[in-house]
Structure formats: C-alpha cells, structure tokens
Enzyme design. Structure first.
Site, short mmCIF file in Angstrom:
data_model
loop_
_atom_site.label_atom_id
_atom_site.label_comp_id
_atom_site.label_asym_id
_atom_site.label_seq_id
_atom_site.Cartn_x
_atom_site.Cartn_y
_atom_site.Cartn_z
N ASP A 208 76.44 -26.91 8.25
CA ASP A 208 76.90 -27.05 6.87
C ASP A 208 78.30 -27.65 6.89
O ASP A 208 79.20 -27.12 7.56
CB ASP A 208 76.93 -25.70 6.16
CG ASP A 208 75.54 -25.17 5.86
OD1 ASP A 208 74.55 -25.85 6.19
OD2 ASP A 208 75.44 -24.06 5.29
N ASP B 289 66.16 -23.25 -3.79
CA ASP B 289 67.08 -22.15 -3.54
C ASP B 289 66.94 -21.16 -4.67
O ASP B 289 67.02 -21.54 -5.85
CB ASP B 289 68.52 -22.66 -3.47
CG ASP B 289 68.68 -23.78 -2.46
OD1 ASP B 289 67.99 -23.74 -1.43
OD2 ASP B 289 69.48 -24.70 -2.70
#
Length: 235
Positions: A8, A127
C-alpha cells in the site's frame, strides 16, 4: 489459490493502515520496489498494489514508485486506487500493470466498469463496512449491500473481485471467511479475500472452502506473523 502480497503506497512509502484510516499509517519501507523484489524471491507470482493517496484523490498519486516497482520485478501486478477513467487504465497498462482494480467507480458507474471489463483486464474491488459498500478510500459508506454489487458484475468479463472487510483490515483479527464466500457465490467470479489475515491457518481455511481464488497478505507479513515462503508451498 493464489497468495498476493500487498504493498500500500502513501506518499511514496509502503505503509499499512488500520481499518482504512489514513492517520493510522505505519511505514514499513521507504523503497517499496525492494519489497516487491523480496516477494518475488520468496516465490510470489502476483503483487497487489494500492495507491492510497490516489484512492482519496480520485487520480494516480504514486506513479513514480509504481514505475519503480514495475521496472524492478517480473511479478504480475494488480493495482487499485484512484482509477476512475479509461485514460488512467490505458496509462497503467502501457506502464506494464497486468490488471486494474476498479473500486469506488464500480458503485457509482457499474456500466463503465462492465464496458472496461470487456476491453481490459479488470478486477472489481468491493470494500465493505458491516456488509455495505465503502467508497472514496473507505471514507464513505453507500446504501448498497456488498453482495448486491457483486451480483451486478456476474458474466460481464470481470476477472476477479477483491473483497475487503474494512473493519478487519490491518487488525490481524482473521479473515472474514463467510463474507468472502458470500461474495464469491453472489458473483460467480474468482474472489480474492482481503482484510485481517493473521496466520497461515487463515490461508488454509480459505483454501479448504474450495470457493476462494486468492488471498491478500499485508500486515501479517510486515509484522512477522507469517512465513510467506512456507505459505506459498501450501497453495
């Protein structure tokens, strides 16, 4: 089943968040491309990258590091975060990215995602917070159930769905197996589990369901809780 180590990116560095909160970012590397090489040396075939700044901004924000990663590894790369239009998709594909992940735009404009999936290697990122789809870098929660969104992309050419239980992401509390299976069954698409993985046992549980195509490994690796070399041998 594939194991996809995650990088990330925030401000050019490799970080992990807890429950998607940007101010929770913990830096693990100033040179993310070196991590990619490490994963390749350990036996990985895929790398999962998220441009966190891009997810909030709605446009690419860590291009320099993404280019470095691509130049220094032969891993297949899937990438998400801030991809909202066809030009950005083309730009990343020209850079050598293998698959693009469309997240927020999948909620707001599913027809666009279907159009792109017919032309390019596309995954959908779903998500969820308490079963409802989170968008804009998880800063907003929509009124759509994650399973409804998954069902909307059945039979349209989407290569995979990456489903994340935001409440578990970065918490090392274990993968939400039931949630992952519900997405796989609703969509009929290869589904990759994300959020909360804490041990090799999580990987084995997912594998033994026979319904999960992959799992993303992040914080468990960075905190030394999982031996990826051993994990790759198991799948």
């Amino acid at each position: 089943m594939e194991i996809l180590p995650a990088i990330d990116l925030k401000d050019g560095k490799a970080v992990r968040l807890t429950k998607g909160l940007m101010d929770s970012a913990k830096i693990y590397s100033d040179e993310p491309w070196q991590l990619a090489k490490t994963f390749e040396d350990m036996g990985s075939k895929w790398l999962h990258i998220v441009d966190l700044n891009g997810a909030f901004a709605g446009e690419p924000k860590n291009l320099e590091q993404i280019e470095k990663i691509r130049e220094n590894t032969s891993l297949k790369i899937e990438l998400g975060g801030g991809i909202r239009d066809e030009d950005t998709i083309k730009r990343y594909l020209e850079l050598g990215i293998d698959r693009l992940i469309l997240g927020s735009i999948a909620v707001k404009n599913p027809d666009f995602v279907k159009e792109m999936a017919a032309k390019y290697p596309i995954a959908v990122g779903i998500d969820a917070i308490d079963g409802y789809v989170a968008v804009e870098g998880w800063a907003e929660v929509s009124e759509m159930k994650a399973t409804e969104l998954a069902k909307a992309f059945a039979d349209c050419g989407v290569e995979a769905i990456i489903c994340t239980d935001v409440g578990r992401d970065g918490t090392l509390s274990g993968i939400n197996v039931d949630f992952t299976i519900s997405i796989a069954e609703a969509s009929g698409i290869d589904t990759i589990a994300s959020g909360g993985l804490k041990s090799i046992n999580d990987i084995l549980v997912l594998k033994n369901t026979g319904k999960v195509a992959g799992v993303i490994v992040g914080k468990a690796f960075y905190e030394g809780l999982i031996d990826l070399r051993e994990a790759f041998k198991l799948v």
